[in-house]
Design a protein around this motif. Structure first.
Motif, PDB file in Angstrom:
ATOM      1  N   LEU A  53      42.726   5.801 100.483  1.00  0.00           N
ATOM      2  CA  LEU A  53      42.581   4.362 100.720  1.00  0.00           C
ATOM      3  C   LEU A  53      41.136   4.099 101.089  1.00  0.00           C
ATOM      4  O   LEU A  53      40.594   4.734 102.007  1.00  0.00           O
ATOM      5  N   THR A  54      40.501   3.174 100.383  1.00  0.00           N
ATOM      6  CA  THR A  54      39.110   2.874 100.658  1.00  0.00           C
ATOM      7  C   THR A  54      38.898   1.368 100.592  1.00  0.00           C
ATOM      8  O   THR A  54      39.852   0.601 100.468  1.00  0.00           O
ATOM      9  N   ARG A  55      37.660   0.930 100.701  1.00  0.00           N
ATOM     10  CA  ARG A  55      37.326  -0.488 100.524  1.00  0.00           C
ATOM     11  C   ARG A  55      36.463  -0.640  99.286  1.00  0.00           C
ATOM     12  O   ARG A  55      35.698   0.270  98.932  1.00  0.00           O
ATOM     13  N   LYS A  56      36.564  -1.795  98.653  1.00  0.00           N
ATOM     14  CA  LYS A  56      35.747  -2.038  97.467  1.00  0.00           C
ATOM     15  C   LYS A  56      34.266  -1.974  97.815  1.00  0.00           C
ATOM     16  O   LYS A  56      33.458  -1.432  97.084  1.00  0.00           O
ATOM     17  N   ASN A  57      33.919  -2.543  98.966  1.00  0.00           N
ATOM     18  CA  ASN A  57      32.551  -2.468  99.478  1.00  0.00           C
ATOM     19  C   ASN A  57      32.641  -1.899 100.897  1.00  0.00           C
ATOM     20  O   ASN A  57      33.027  -2.593 101.830  1.00  0.00           O
ATOM     21  N   LYS A  58      32.335  -0.640 101.052  1.00  0.00           N
ATOM     22  CA  LYS A  58      32.533   0.050 102.326  1.00  0.00           C
ATOM     23  C   LYS A  58      31.700  -0.534 103.455  1.00  0.00           C
ATOM     24  O   LYS A  58      32.044  -0.383 104.631  1.00  0.00           O
ATOM     25  N   SER A  59      30.616  -1.202 103.136  1.00  0.00           N
ATOM     26  CA  SER A  59      29.749  -1.766 104.171  1.00  0.00           C
ATOM     27  C   SER A  59      30.173  -3.176 104.591  1.00  0.00           C
ATOM     28  O   SER A  59      29.611  -3.740 105.521  1.00  0.00           O
ATOM     29  N   ASP A  60      31.191  -3.718 103.917  1.00  0.00           N
ATOM     30  CA  ASP A  60      31.651  -5.078 104.208  1.00  0.00           C
ATOM     31  C   ASP A  60      33.064  -5.005 104.783  1.00  0.00           C
ATOM     32  O   ASP A  60      34.019  -4.644 104.084  1.00  0.00           O
ATOM     33  N   LYS A  61      33.223  -5.360 106.052  1.00  0.00           N
ATOM     34  CA  LYS A  61      34.533  -5.271 106.707  1.00  0.00           C
ATOM     35  C   LYS A  61      35.533  -6.280 106.143  1.00  0.00           C
ATOM     36  O   LYS A  61      36.733  -6.146 106.360  1.00  0.00           O
ATOM     37  N   ASP A  62      35.060  -7.282 105.406  1.00  0.00           N
ATOM     38  CA  ASP A  62      35.950  -8.258 104.778  1.00  0.00           C
ATOM     39  C   ASP A  62      36.278  -7.912 103.326  1.00  0.00           C
ATOM     40  O   ASP A  62      36.966  -8.670 102.636  1.00  0.00           O
ATOM     41  N   SER A  63      35.811  -6.749 102.877  1.00  0.00           N
ATOM     42  CA  SER A  63      36.082  -6.324 101.507  1.00  0.00           C
ATOM     43  C   SER A  63      37.524  -5.821 101.397  1.00  0.00           C
ATOM     44  O   SER A  63      38.057  -5.225 102.344  1.00  0.00           O
ATOM     45  N   PRO A  64      38.185  -6.050 100.268  1.00  0.00           N
ATOM     46  CA  PRO A  64      39.579  -5.627 100.131  1.00  0.00           C
ATOM     47  C   PRO A  64      39.747  -4.112 100.203  1.00  0.00           C
ATOM     48  O   PRO A  64      38.884  -3.352  99.762  1.00  0.00           O
ATOM     49  N   TYR A  65      40.873  -3.692 100.752  1.00  0.00           N
ATOM     50  CA  TYR A  65      41.261  -2.286 100.667  1.00  0.00           C
ATOM     51  C   TYR A  65      41.644  -1.981  99.227  1.00  0.00           C
ATOM     52  O   TYR A  65      42.164  -2.839  98.509  1.00  0.00           O
ATOM     53  N   MET A  66      41.412  -0.722  98.807  1.00  0.00           N
ATOM     54  CA  MET A  66      41.716  -0.318  97.443  1.00  0.00           C
ATOM     55  C   MET A  66      42.418   1.032  97.435  1.00  0.00           C
ATOM     56  O   MET A  66      42.092   1.924  98.212  1.00  0.00           O
ATOM     57  N   ALA A  67      43.387   1.157  96.546  1.00  0.00           N
ATOM     58  CA  ALA A  67      44.008   2.446  96.247  1.00  0.00           C
ATOM     59  C   ALA A  67      44.096   2.526  94.732  1.00  0.00           C
ATOM     60  O   ALA A  67      44.704   1.666  94.099  1.00  0.00           O
ATOM     61  N   GLY A  68      43.471   3.537  94.145  1.00  0.00           N
ATOM     62  CA  GLY A  68      43.397   3.582  92.691  1.00  0.00           C
ATOM     63  C   GLY A  68      43.744   4.940  92.120  1.00  0.00           C
ATOM     64  O   GLY A  68      43.721   5.956  92.820  1.00  0.00           O
ATOM     65  N   PHE A  69      44.071   4.937  90.820  1.00  0.00           N
ATOM     66  CA  PHE A  69      44.370   6.179  90.112  1.00  0.00           C
ATOM     67  C   PHE A  69      43.985   5.991  88.644  1.00  0.00           C
ATOM     68  O   PHE A  69      43.958   4.868  88.127  1.00  0.00           O
ATOM     69  N   PRO A  70      43.679   7.096  87.945  1.00  0.00           N
ATOM     70  CA  PRO A  70      43.191   6.994  86.559  1.00  0.00           C
ATOM     71  C   PRO A  70      44.242   6.419  85.612  1.00  0.00           C
ATOM     72  O   PRO A  70      45.435   6.696  85.742  1.00  0.00           O
ATOM     73  N   VAL A  71      43.788   5.637  84.647  1.00  0.00           N
ATOM     74  CA  VAL A  71      44.678   5.089  83.627  1.00  0.00           C
ATOM     75  C   VAL A  71      45.361   6.209  82.854  1.00  0.00           C
ATOM     76  O   VAL A  71      46.543   6.120  82.509  1.00  0.00           O
ATOM     77  N   ALA A  72      44.631   7.289  82.606  1.00  0.00           N
ATOM     78  CA  ALA A  72      45.157   8.389  81.797  1.00  0.00           C
ATOM     79  C   ALA A  72      46.397   9.041  82.413  1.00  0.00           C
ATOM     80  O   ALA A  72      47.242   9.579  81.695  1.00  0.00           O
ATOM     81  N   SER A  73      46.508   8.983  83.755  1.00  0.00           N
ATOM     82  CA  SER A  73      47.655   9.610  84.423  1.00  0.00           C
ATOM     83  C   SER A  73      48.533   8.587  85.137  1.00  0.00           C
ATOM     84  O   SER A  73      49.307   8.934  86.022  1.00  0.00           O
ATOM     85  N   ALA A  74      48.417   7.325  84.726  1.00  0.00           N
ATOM     86  CA  ALA A  74      49.100   6.236  85.430  1.00  0.00           C
ATOM     87  C   ALA A  74      50.616   6.347  85.385  1.00  0.00           C
ATOM     88  O   ALA A  74      51.310   5.958  86.326  1.00  0.00           O
ATOM     89  N   LYS A  75      51.154   6.866  84.286  1.00  0.00           N
ATOM     90  CA  LYS A  75      52.609   6.919  84.108  1.00  0.00           C
ATOM     91  C   LYS A  75      53.291   7.613  85.283  1.00  0.00           C
ATOM     92  O   LYS A  75      54.303   7.137  85.804  1.00  0.00           O
ATOM     93  N   GLY A  76      52.743   8.732  85.718  1.00  0.00           N
ATOM     94  CA  GLY A  76      53.330   9.469  86.829  1.00  0.00           C
ATOM     95  C   GLY A  76      53.263   8.703  88.130  1.00  0.00           C
ATOM     96  O   GLY A  76      54.205   8.743  88.942  1.00  0.00           O
ATOM     97  N   TYR A  77      52.170   7.980  88.357  1.00  0.00           N
ATOM     98  CA  TYR A  77      52.023   7.191  89.579  1.00  0.00           C
ATOM     99  C   TYR A  77      52.998   6.015  89.588  1.00  0.00           C
ATOM    100  O   TYR A  77      53.617   5.710  90.616  1.00  0.00           O
ATOM    101  N   PHE A  78      53.132   5.347  88.443  1.00  0.00           N
ATOM    102  CA  PHE A  78      54.082   4.230  88.357  1.00  0.00           C
ATOM    103  C   PHE A  78      55.507   4.710  88.622  1.00  0.00           C
ATOM    104  O   PHE A  78      56.289   4.056  89.325  1.00  0.00           O
TER     105      PHE A  78
END
Length: 219
Positions: A53-78
């Protein structure tokens, strides 16, 4: 919520429209799940998927949290999210214009909805039922479809018999009408309330099924 770029604004507008669902948006070669000010499911998704879990802009406390995974392996995550009882709205992108164009515009649209009752890639011996229940006084109209084989069950039962049927087929997900009150039948499985306007009474449904499938008495 502060002003954000158009893509982030589009994401959260979609998230509010599909409240309770996880929005996975294709951005470049990754699917991203965002969260800000209590809107979104990045933290929960990161926990389920065991990803960073990270932020889109780590230096901005108002930046959205992000959780991401590669498109190539998305099926397993979904699949993992759906198996955890979550419904995922998948937004994919398409790039319009030639690759040599300097100002390529990226369009995004909902391309898939994945839920516990719509997982297809299961072992041959496993079935996955999506079940709908309509409550009509002391009787219950039950319909279920196994999305892996296309097997369909349509019947009308007493409450006790409905318990027995649901125990036997063990649906992964339920669709119910707004008048439904017997939530113990669902056995804590994920469900979606369709409201009252989309539900017809059992006799009307019987007429439709009879005309479509040529069955004398579908219920």
């Amino acid at each position: 919520m502060k002003q954000h770029p158009p893509l982030i604004k589009f994401y959260f507008e979609t998230q509010k429209k599909y409240d309770g669902c996880i929005i996975a948006c294709e951005i470049g070669s990754f699917f991203e799940i965002l969260e800000i000010d209590g809107v979104g499911f990045a933290k929960e998704a990161a926990d389920i998927l065991d990803i960073v879990l990270t932020r889109k802009n780590k230096s901005d406390k108002d930046s959205p949290y992000m959780a991401g995974f590669p498109v190539a392996s998305a099926k397993g995550y979904f699949k993992k999210l759906a198996e955890a009882g979550k419904t995922v709205i998948v937004i994919t992108q398409d790039v319009r214009g030639r690759k040599t164009d300097k100002n390529k515009s990226v369009g995004r649209k909902i391309s898939q909805i994945i839920s516990p009752g719509t997982i297809f890639d299961l072992p041959d011996y496993e079935k996955n039922y999506l079940c709908s229940i309509y409550e009509d006084n002391e009787f219950y109209g039950v319909s279920a479809v196994d999305v892996t084989t296309g097997e369909i069950i349509v019947t009308e039962l007493s409450k006790n018999s409905t318990f027995d049927l649901l125990s036997a087929i063990n649906p992964s997900e339920f669709l119910i009408s707004s008048n439904f009150s017997s939530f113990e039948l669902l056995n804590k499985k994920p469900f979606h309330n369709l409201g009252s306007t989309t539900i017809k009474n059992l006799s009307s449904a019987s007429i439709v099924l009879s005309s479509v499938y040529g069955i004398d008495n579908p219920t």
